[in-house]
Scaffold this active site. Structure first.
Site, PDB file in Angstrom:
ATOM      1  N   HIS A  40       5.749  -3.378 -13.023  1.00  0.00           N
ATOM      2  CA  HIS A  40       7.104  -3.238 -13.563  1.00  0.00           C
ATOM      3  C   HIS A  40       7.620  -4.663 -13.765  1.00  0.00           C
ATOM      4  O   HIS A  40       7.427  -5.523 -12.907  1.00  0.00           O
ATOM      5  CB  HIS A  40       7.966  -2.461 -12.565  1.00  0.00           C
ATOM      6  CG  HIS A  40       9.388  -2.250 -13.006  1.00  0.00           C
ATOM      7  ND1 HIS A  40       9.742  -1.991 -14.306  1.00  0.00           N
ATOM      8  CD2 HIS A  40      10.541  -2.235 -12.291  1.00  0.00           C
ATOM      9  CE1 HIS A  40      11.057  -1.833 -14.376  1.00  0.00           C
ATOM     10  NE2 HIS A  40      11.572  -1.982 -13.166  1.00  0.00           N
ATOM     11  N   TYR A  66       0.845  -1.194   0.000  1.00  0.00           N
ATOM     12  CA  TYR A  66       0.000   0.000   0.000  1.00  0.00           C
ATOM     13  C   TYR A  66       0.883   1.247   0.000  1.00  0.00           C
ATOM     14  O   TYR A  66       0.652   2.205   0.708  1.00  0.00           O
ATOM     15  CB  TYR A  66      -0.929  -0.028   1.219  1.00  0.00           C
ATOM     16  CG  TYR A  66      -2.210   0.758   1.036  1.00  0.00           C
ATOM     17  CD1 TYR A  66      -3.144   0.365   0.098  1.00  0.00           C
ATOM     18  CD2 TYR A  66      -2.476   1.896   1.805  1.00  0.00           C
ATOM     19  CE1 TYR A  66      -4.314   1.077  -0.085  1.00  0.00           C
ATOM     20  CE2 TYR A  66      -3.650   2.619   1.636  1.00  0.00           C
ATOM     21  CZ  TYR A  66      -4.567   2.202   0.688  1.00  0.00           C
ATOM     22  OH  TYR A  66      -5.736   2.900   0.504  1.00  0.00           O
ATOM     23  N   GLY A  67       1.937   1.177  -0.833  1.00  0.00           N
ATOM     24  CA  GLY A  67       2.851   2.312  -0.959  1.00  0.00           C
ATOM     25  C   GLY A  67       2.415   3.209  -2.097  1.00  0.00           C
ATOM     26  O   GLY A  67       1.216   3.414  -2.326  1.00  0.00           O
ATOM     27  N   SER A  68       3.393   3.722  -2.827  1.00  0.00           N
ATOM     28  CA  SER A  68       3.126   4.691  -3.887  1.00  0.00           C
ATOM     29  C   SER A  68       2.101   4.150  -4.893  1.00  0.00           C
ATOM     30  O   SER A  68       1.034   4.728  -5.106  1.00  0.00           O
ATOM     31  CB  SER A  68       4.447   5.032  -4.581  1.00  0.00           C
ATOM     32  OG  SER A  68       4.233   5.966  -5.603  1.00  0.00           O
ATOM     33  N   GLN A  69       2.390   3.027  -5.525  1.00  0.00           N
ATOM     34  CA  GLN A  69       1.450   2.459  -6.501  1.00  0.00           C
ATOM     35  C   GLN A  69       0.305   1.715  -5.821  1.00  0.00           C
ATOM     36  O   GLN A  69      -0.835   1.754  -6.290  1.00  0.00           O
ATOM     37  CB  GLN A  69       2.174   1.495  -7.446  1.00  0.00           C
ATOM     38  CG  GLN A  69       3.077   2.184  -8.449  1.00  0.00           C
ATOM     39  CD  GLN A  69       2.311   3.073  -9.424  1.00  0.00           C
ATOM     40  OE1 GLN A  69       1.182   2.765  -9.818  1.00  0.00           O
ATOM     41  NE2 GLN A  69       2.917   4.171  -9.801  1.00  0.00           N
ATOM     42  N   GLY A  73       2.892   7.015  -8.272  1.00  0.00           N
ATOM     43  CA  GLY A  73       1.630   6.530  -7.730  1.00  0.00           C
ATOM     44  C   GLY A  73       0.668   7.625  -7.297  1.00  0.00           C
ATOM     45  O   GLY A  73      -0.541   7.539  -7.545  1.00  0.00           O
ATOM     46  N   SER A 133       2.091  -3.473   9.775  1.00  0.00           N
ATOM     47  CA  SER A 133       2.354  -2.390   8.819  1.00  0.00           C
ATOM     48  C   SER A 133       1.658  -1.108   9.245  1.00  0.00           C
ATOM     49  O   SER A 133       0.483  -1.113   9.622  1.00  0.00           O
ATOM     50  CB  SER A 133       1.839  -2.796   7.436  1.00  0.00           C
ATOM     51  OG  SER A 133       1.745  -1.656   6.611  1.00  0.00           O
ATOM     52  N   ARG A 170       2.036  -6.762   5.496  1.00  0.00           N
ATOM     53  CA  ARG A 170       2.645  -7.555   6.558  1.00  0.00           C
ATOM     54  C   ARG A 170       2.045  -7.117   7.892  1.00  0.00           C
ATOM     55  O   ARG A 170       1.597  -5.972   8.047  1.00  0.00           O
ATOM     56  CB  ARG A 170       4.162  -7.411   6.566  1.00  0.00           C
ATOM     57  CG  ARG A 170       4.650  -5.991   6.584  1.00  0.00           C
ATOM     58  CD  ARG A 170       6.155  -5.938   6.418  1.00  0.00           C
ATOM     59  NE  ARG A 170       6.577  -4.594   6.059  1.00  0.00           N
ATOM     60  CZ  ARG A 170       7.781  -4.260   5.625  1.00  0.00           C
ATOM     61  NH1 ARG A 170       8.697  -5.194   5.498  1.00  0.00           N
ATOM     62  NH2 ARG A 170       8.088  -3.014   5.325  1.00  0.00           N
TER      63      ARG A 170
HETATM   64  N1  LIG Z   1       6.658   4.353  -7.341  1.00  0.00           N
HETATM   65  C1  LIG Z   1       6.089   4.480  -8.532  1.00  0.00           C
HETATM   66  O1  LIG Z   1       5.460   5.492  -8.793  1.00  0.00           O
HETATM   67  C2  LIG Z   1       6.145   3.399  -9.554  1.00  0.00           C
HETATM   68  C3  LIG Z   1       6.368   2.097  -9.178  1.00  0.00           C
HETATM   69  N2  LIG Z   1       6.255   1.097 -10.087  1.00  0.00           N
HETATM   70  C4  LIG Z   1       6.434  -0.276  -9.644  1.00  0.00           C
HETATM   71  O2  LIG Z   1       5.408  -0.596  -8.697  1.00  0.00           O
HETATM   72  C5  LIG Z   1       5.901  -1.537  -7.749  1.00  0.00           C
HETATM   73  C6  LIG Z   1       5.723  -0.980  -6.340  1.00  0.00           C
HETATM   74  O3  LIG Z   1       6.560   0.142  -6.182  1.00  0.00           O
HETATM   75  P1  LIG Z   1       6.227   1.303  -5.129  1.00  0.00           P
HETATM   76  O4  LIG Z   1       4.774   1.599  -5.161  1.00  0.00           O
HETATM   77  O5  LIG Z   1       7.228   2.384  -5.389  1.00  0.00           O
HETATM   78  O6  LIG Z   1       6.575   0.553  -3.772  1.00  0.00           O
HETATM   79  P2  LIG Z   1       6.650   1.154  -2.289  1.00  0.00           P
HETATM   80  O7  LIG Z   1       8.052   1.150  -1.848  1.00  0.00           O
HETATM   81  O8  LIG Z   1       5.898   2.435  -2.200  1.00  0.00           O
HETATM   82  O9  LIG Z   1       5.829  -0.021  -1.532  1.00  0.00           O
HETATM   83  C7  LIG Z   1       5.781  -0.087  -0.225  1.00  0.00           C
HETATM   84  C8  LIG Z   1       4.732  -1.124   0.229  1.00  0.00           C
HETATM   85  O10 LIG Z   1       5.288  -2.436   0.182  1.00  0.00           O
HETATM   86  C9  LIG Z   1       5.158  -3.014   1.458  1.00  0.00           C
HETATM   87  N3  LIG Z   1       6.244  -3.933   1.782  1.00  0.00           N
HETATM   88  C10 LIG Z   1       7.571  -3.714   1.724  1.00  0.00           C
HETATM   89  N4  LIG Z   1       8.261  -4.786   2.097  1.00  0.00           N
HETATM   90  C11 LIG Z   1       7.331  -5.725   2.408  1.00  0.00           C
HETATM   91  C12 LIG Z   1       7.406  -7.067   2.864  1.00  0.00           C
HETATM   92  N5  LIG Z   1       8.580  -7.675   3.059  1.00  0.00           N
HETATM   93  N6  LIG Z   1       6.254  -7.743   3.084  1.00  0.00           N
HETATM   94  C13 LIG Z   1       5.051  -7.152   2.869  1.00  0.00           C
HETATM   95  N7  LIG Z   1       4.922  -5.878   2.449  1.00  0.00           N
HETATM   96  C14 LIG Z   1       6.048  -5.184   2.222  1.00  0.00           C
HETATM   97  C15 LIG Z   1       5.184  -1.823   2.398  1.00  0.00           C
HETATM   98  O11 LIG Z   1       4.601  -2.261   3.599  1.00  0.00           O
HETATM   99  P3  LIG Z   1       4.713  -1.438   4.982  1.00  0.00           P
HETATM  100  O12 LIG Z   1       3.514  -0.571   4.928  1.00  0.00           O
HETATM  101  O13 LIG Z   1       4.643  -2.520   5.993  1.00  0.00           O
HETATM  102  O14 LIG Z   1       6.037  -0.713   4.954  1.00  0.00           O
HETATM  103  C16 LIG Z   1       4.334  -0.833   1.635  1.00  0.00           C
HETATM  104  O15 LIG Z   1       2.962  -1.032   1.837  1.00  0.00           O
HETATM  105  C17 LIG Z   1       7.353  -1.792  -8.145  1.00  0.00           C
HETATM  106  O16 LIG Z   1       7.349  -2.913  -8.994  1.00  0.00           O
HETATM  107  C18 LIG Z   1       7.743  -0.537  -8.921  1.00  0.00           C
HETATM  108  O17 LIG Z   1       8.799  -0.727  -9.831  1.00  0.00           O
HETATM  109  C19 LIG Z   1       5.879   1.322 -11.384  1.00  0.00           C
HETATM  110  C20 LIG Z   1       5.628   2.584 -11.822  1.00  0.00           C
HETATM  111  C21 LIG Z   1       5.849   3.732 -10.966  1.00  0.00           C
HETATM  112 MG   LIG Z   2      10.679   2.328 -12.616  1.00  0.00          MG
END
Ligand SMILES: NC(=O)C1=CN([C@@H]2O[C@H](COP(=O)(O)OP(=O)(O)OC[C@H]3O[C@@H](n4cnc5c(N)ncnc54)[C@H](OP(=O)(O)O)[C@@H]3O)[C@@H](O)[C@H]2O)C=CC1
Ligand SMILES: [Mg+2]
Ligand SMILES: CC(=O)[C@](C)(O)C(=O)O
Ligand SMILES: [Mg+2]
Length: 335
Positions: A108, A25-28, A134, A51, A48
């Protein structure tokens, strides 16, 4: 010409009645999960235990489960975790929950293209990749628009993977702006090249180096910041709207002449060679190996470089200047 699809080419019914799990539930993740949900689809977020985003996703009206539970329950599993953790989480928590006919979805192609995830043969593997950070994926959707995206199919076990990918892209809002067909290889290699050479790496180095030159030459850091960083967005907006042509039209003749004659001396044949070297390292897998090992080693280089960047005079003066501009949007800093 790349093949393109719009709203009318995609049928959301392909995903109706299917359970979608969005892992992360990060950027994307936050953007795509909410967009899919608002498009009327059945979305659960996988996170996880513990979180800090668990509560946030619930407050946004989404169901939340652990990654393993969500993978077991879902028909379509979208993996929006950081690229460097996807493989480990996939094998320990996602793969055990997959069944024949399920789909896994990426934004990606890194983990598939570089063999970090080798999916079982009886599932669909497709990509929906918004060409945008995102937070803008969410903001434009809420505004009734969308960002352009890419779709690709790596593995078509059901015979419906492309239709699923288009439906998914529609749910995310990308078909509103237009979706281009590509392959996992093409998306991965061009995306990495773009972010290293131009969008993120190239621009950051251009800003930092030009800032350093002005400050070293004795100019005030505030002047240097405005010239090399602040105004960049305004110039890029013009390029975004109307190409280089609109930018050259809008700036003074002085800027146009100086820019056209001096630009190629700064980004020159040496820079072109460096770009080819970056592309080689992407194509031959060297960059991927380096980044995967960096992830396994708990990101020592990234941690050190992030700290060095935060302490850079550009960032120090920039923070101070931006604090006097409360109208600047801070949402993108929250990630
Ligand atoms: N950022 C962007 O704008 C773009 C990203 N992408 C692609 O999208 C995908 C996601 O990227 P992005 O959104 O940047 O990612 P983020 O770094 O924003 O994602 C973070 C999320 O992943 C969770 N997370 C991290 N480690 C774990 C783990 N070990 N177990 C469970 N959950 C975990 C985090 O959980 P917690 O909340 O617990 O920390 C959080 O919810 C990638 O493939 C990227 O290449 C594609 C186009 C653009
Ligand atoms: Mg990229
Ligand atoms: C925002 C985007 O598309 C990037 C730069 O490729 C990424 O964040 O990986
Ligand atoms: Mg990208």
């Amino acid at each position: 010409m790349a093949q393109m699809y719009y709203d009318n080419d995609a049928d959301l019914n392909m995903l109706k009645g299917k359970k979608i799990a969005v892992m992360g539930y990060g950027s994307q993740g936050h953007a795509q999960a909410q967009n899919l949900h608002d498009s009327g689809l059945d979305v659960t977020v996988g996170l996880r235990e513990g979180s800090r985003r668990w509560k946030q996703a619930e407050e946004d009206g989404l169901k939340v489960m652990t990654v393993a539970e969500a993978a077991k329950m879902a028909d379509v599993v979208q993996i929006l975790l950081p690229d460097e953790v996807q493989s480990q989480v996939y094998y320990s928590e996602i793969e055990p929950g997959l069944e024949a006919g399920n789909a896994i979805v990426f934004s990606h192609g890194f983990n598939i293209h570089y063999n970090q995830i080798i999916p079982q043969k009886d599932i669909d593997v497709y990509m929906v990749a918004p060409k945008s950070p995102g937070h803008l994926v969410r903001r434009t959707y809420v505004d009734g628009a969308g960002v352009p995206g890419l779709v690709a199919v790596y593995q078509d076990a059901t015979g419906k993977a492309m239709e699923m990918a288009l439906a998914h892209a529609k749910g995310v809002g990308c078909t509103r702006a237009g979706v281009y067909k590509t392959s996992f290889r093409e998306e991965t290699e061009t995306d990495l090249f773009g972010e290293q050479v131009d969008l993120c790496g190239g621009v950051a180095s251009l800003i930092k180096t030009s800032f350093e030159v002005l400050v070293e030459a004795g100019y005030q850091p505030e002047m240097a910041y405005f010239e090399t960083c602040h105004e960049l967005k305004l110039i890029v907006d013009l390029i975004h709207e109307g190409g280089l042509d609109k930018m050259w039209y809008s700036v003074s003749n002085t800027a146009e002449y100086g820019g056209m004659t001096v630009g190629p001396k700064v980004i020159n044949e040496l820079s072109r060679e460096a770009m080819y070297e970056a592309l080689d390292r992407i194509q031959n897998g060297e960059f991927a190996r380096e980044f995967v090992l960096e992830g396994k080693a708990n990101r020592p280089v990234l941690t050190a470089m992030e700290r060095q960047d935060r302490e850079h005079p550009l960032e120090v003066i920039g923070k101070e200047i931006r604090s006097k501009m409360p109208w600047l949007n801070s949402e993108l800093n929250e990630k």
